[in-house]
Design a protein around this motif. Structure first.
Motif, PDB file in Angstrom:
ATOM      1  N   ILE A  28      11.501  -0.682 -12.867  1.00  0.00           N
ATOM      2  CA  ILE A  28      11.642   0.506 -13.567  1.00  0.00           C
ATOM      3  C   ILE A  28      11.848   0.010 -15.138  1.00  0.00           C
ATOM      4  N   ALA A  29      12.581  -1.209 -15.422  1.00  0.00           N
ATOM      5  CA  ALA A  29      12.658  -1.693 -16.799  1.00  0.00           C
ATOM      6  C   ALA A  29      11.447  -2.032 -17.385  1.00  0.00           C
ATOM      7  N   GLN A  30      10.338  -2.312 -16.700  1.00  0.00           N
ATOM      8  CA  GLN A  30       9.191  -2.468 -17.250  1.00  0.00           C
ATOM      9  C   GLN A  30       8.389  -1.488 -17.641  1.00  0.00           C
ATOM     10  N   VAL A  31       8.732  -0.219 -17.212  1.00  0.00           N
ATOM     11  CA  VAL A  31       7.813   1.067 -17.176  1.00  0.00           C
ATOM     12  C   VAL A  31       8.298   1.973 -18.240  1.00  0.00           C
ATOM     13  N   ASP A  32       7.518   2.505 -19.064  1.00  0.00           N
ATOM     14  CA  ASP A  32       7.614   3.681 -20.158  1.00  0.00           C
ATOM     15  C   ASP A  32       7.744   4.781 -19.302  1.00  0.00           C
ATOM     16  N   LEU A  33       9.021   5.283 -19.297  1.00  0.00           N
ATOM     17  CA  LEU A  33       9.154   6.724 -18.143  1.00  0.00           C
ATOM     18  C   LEU A  33       8.315   8.019 -18.763  1.00  0.00           C
ATOM     19  N   ASN A  34       7.803   7.847 -19.998  1.00  0.00           N
ATOM     20  CA  ASN A  34       7.179   8.630 -20.618  1.00  0.00           C
ATOM     21  C   ASN A  34       5.621   8.832 -19.869  1.00  0.00           C
ATOM     22  N   LEU A  35       5.348   7.977 -19.298  1.00  0.00           N
ATOM     23  CA  LEU A  35       3.968   7.799 -18.307  1.00  0.00           C
ATOM     24  C   LEU A  35       4.161   8.819 -17.200  1.00  0.00           C
ATOM     25  N   LEU A  36       5.346   9.087 -16.732  1.00  0.00           N
ATOM     26  CA  LEU A  36       5.578   9.898 -15.580  1.00  0.00           C
ATOM     27  C   LEU A  36       5.137  11.466 -16.335  1.00  0.00           C
ATOM     28  N   LYS A  37       5.513  11.915 -17.321  1.00  0.00           N
ATOM     29  CA  LYS A  37       5.342  13.150 -18.023  1.00  0.00           C
ATOM     30  C   LYS A  37       3.433  13.167 -18.293  1.00  0.00           C
ATOM     31  N   THR A  38       3.029  12.161 -18.605  1.00  0.00           N
ATOM     32  CA  THR A  38       1.331  12.097 -18.550  1.00  0.00           C
ATOM     33  C   THR A  38       0.893  12.386 -17.259  1.00  0.00           C
ATOM     34  N   PHE A  39       1.595  11.643 -16.313  1.00  0.00           N
ATOM     35  CA  PHE A  39       1.042  11.780 -14.889  1.00  0.00           C
ATOM     36  C   PHE A  39       1.321  13.372 -14.596  1.00  0.00           C
ATOM     37  N   GLU A  40       2.371  13.747 -14.764  1.00  0.00           N
ATOM     38  CA  GLU A  40       2.590  15.238 -14.172  1.00  0.00           C
ATOM     39  C   GLU A  40       1.530  16.259 -15.061  1.00  0.00           C
ATOM     40  N   ALA A  41       1.473  16.063 -16.131  1.00  0.00           N
ATOM     41  CA  ALA A  41       0.666  16.805 -17.040  1.00  0.00           C
ATOM     42  C   ALA A  41      -0.996  16.757 -16.332  1.00  0.00           C
ATOM     43  N   LEU A  42      -1.510  15.439 -16.257  1.00  0.00           N
ATOM     44  CA  LEU A  42      -2.813  15.399 -15.843  1.00  0.00           C
ATOM     45  C   LEU A  42      -3.036  15.819 -14.422  1.00  0.00           C
ATOM     46  N   HIS A  43      -2.204  15.822 -13.652  1.00  0.00           N
ATOM     47  CA  HIS A  43      -2.106  16.437 -12.188  1.00  0.00           C
ATOM     48  C   HIS A  43      -2.205  17.861 -12.328  1.00  0.00           C
ATOM     49  N   ASP A  44      -1.475  18.564 -12.956  1.00  0.00           N
ATOM     50  CA  ASP A  44      -1.430  19.857 -13.180  1.00  0.00           C
ATOM     51  C   ASP A  44      -2.487  20.568 -13.909  1.00  0.00           C
ATOM     52  N   GLU A  45      -3.011  19.815 -14.791  1.00  0.00           N
ATOM     53  CA  GLU A  45      -3.986  20.316 -15.769  1.00  0.00           C
ATOM     54  C   GLU A  45      -5.633  19.752 -15.350  1.00  0.00           C
ATOM     55  N   SER A  46      -5.796  18.790 -14.539  1.00  0.00           N
ATOM     56  CA  SER A  46      -7.019  18.220 -14.283  1.00  0.00           C
ATOM     57  C   SER A  46      -7.836  17.990 -15.437  1.00  0.00           C
ATOM     58  N   SER A  47      -7.229  17.816 -16.535  1.00  0.00           N
ATOM     59  CA  SER A  47      -8.127  17.329 -17.719  1.00  0.00           C
ATOM     60  C   SER A  47      -7.153  16.821 -18.888  1.00  0.00           C
ATOM     61  N   ALA A  48      -7.756  15.450 -19.312  1.00  0.00           N
ATOM     62  CA  ALA A  48      -7.005  14.878 -20.531  1.00  0.00           C
ATOM     63  C   ALA A  48      -6.925  15.745 -21.413  1.00  0.00           C
ATOM     64  N   SER A  49      -7.703  16.543 -21.930  1.00  0.00           N
ATOM     65  CA  SER A  49      -7.621  17.286 -23.244  1.00  0.00           C
ATOM     66  C   SER A  49      -6.499  18.255 -23.170  1.00  0.00           C
ATOM     67  N   ARG A  50      -6.606  19.037 -21.873  1.00  0.00           N
ATOM     68  CA  ARG A  50      -5.446  20.073 -21.768  1.00  0.00           C
ATOM     69  C   ARG A  50      -4.098  19.329 -21.385  1.00  0.00           C
ATOM     70  N   ALA A  51      -4.225  18.192 -20.794  1.00  0.00           N
ATOM     71  CA  ALA A  51      -2.646  17.259 -20.965  1.00  0.00           C
ATOM     72  C   ALA A  51      -2.302  17.080 -22.238  1.00  0.00           C
TER      73      ALA A  51
END
Length: 302
Positions: free
Chosen positions: A6-29
């Motif tokens: 976990i020390a090597q991972v930017d945890l903001n990426l998890l927010k990106t993942f959640e937004a992509l999964h919910d929105e199914s679109s990079a532009s909407r995310a």
């Protein structure tokens, strides 16, 4: 794939993942997170490196999650919700719900009859929270709650799954819905004989058998179903201008009649009443946001 901690991972990426999964679109995310689309694309590349999987693949309708992404979604969303809960604890009397959402599973009869009141009551108790109504039905709702695709759910018939908690919101009945032009002048009811003689529109997730058929069979009777639909919202368009009858939950019959001019009649066939229940994962019991939403739902049904 090399081991990543976990020390090597930017945890903001998890927010990106959640937004992509919910929105199914990079532009909407990107719009949801207030960043550029190129930032979302860069984040997705890094997520793919972290998890060793494409995670989202492009289709004609946008970005579709892979099997691994669907497996990761409940784990990541629960972790982010824990973080959001910790921030709410700073000032529990006046939390900031901007950007947060709650997914409420219900069939569209409940959405039609109670959705507006639910919106108002939830907004009063949790300002700026987005409530997402997601279609479900009694046969799949427990699984959806346990898989975390729903946070809360309202269903007819109740919950039997022991890992779910529940609260009884009330009791429901069945009534008939018809076009008033199909009734004789001054007619305010329908006999069992006329009920059987009319064609019927069935609302059912399966499309073949409903509780009305079971009630008629117990009397040695049957009916002619001319059409079936999986959505209550389609009934006004199917009943208007016809002599058909639909037998549906009373709350939906009253709400649809009020908006469309269709007529509600007492069902001439004795059908069992049923409990209306609110359900949630027992382990989510202490989430202060879900508690507020549960209180709002109970208040709107009272």
């Amino acid at each position: 794939m090399s081991q990543i901690n976990i020390a090597q991972v930017d945890l903001n990426l998890l927010k990106t993942f959640e937004a992509l999964h919910d929105e199914s679109s990079a532009s909407r995310a990107a719009l949801r997170l207030g960043v550029t689309q190129s930032a979302i694309s860069a984040g997705l590349r890094r997520l793919r490196d972290v998890y060793g999987d494409p995670l989202f693949v492009r289709t004609g309708r946008g970005l579709a999650p892979t099997l691994r992404a669907n497996q990761l979604k409940p784990v990541i969303s629960e972790a982010l919700d824990r973080c959001r809960q910790s921030l709410a604890m700073i000032n529990p009397a006046n939390p900031n719900y901007q950007g947060r959402s709650v997914v409420l599973g219900l069939s569209d009869d409940f959405e039609i009859a109670h959705g507006r009141r639910l919106m108002a009551e939830i907004a009063r108790r949790a300002p700026n929270l987005r409530v997402i109504f997601r279609q479900t039905h009694s046969q799949i709702v427990a699984g959806a709650l346990l898989e975390r695709s729903l946070d809360l759910a309202i269903t007819a018939g109740g919950f039997a799954e022991r890992r779910l908690s529940r609260h009884v919101l009330g009791e429901g009945d069945y009534r008939c819905l018809v076009d008033p032009h199909s009734l004789a002048p001054g007619q305010d009811g329908i006999s069992l004989e006329e009920f059987v003689a009319r064609e019927h529109v069935l609302v059912s997730s399966g499309g073949f058998i409903g509780i009305t058929d079971e009630g008629l069979a117990a009397k040695g009777l049957s009916r002619q179903v001319c059409a079936s639909t999986s959505h209550f919202a389609g009934l006004p368009f199917l009943l208007k201008g016809s002599a058909a009858v639909a037998t549906i939950p009373g709350h939906a019959a009253e709400a649809i009649a009020q908006m469309t001019g269709l007529r509600v009649l007492t069902c001439p066939l004795a059908l069992p009443r049923y409990p209306v229940e609110l359900g949630w994962r027992t382990q989510a019991q202490l989430d202060p946001l879900l508690l507020k939403v549960r209180e709002a739902i109970v208040a709107s049904f009272t």
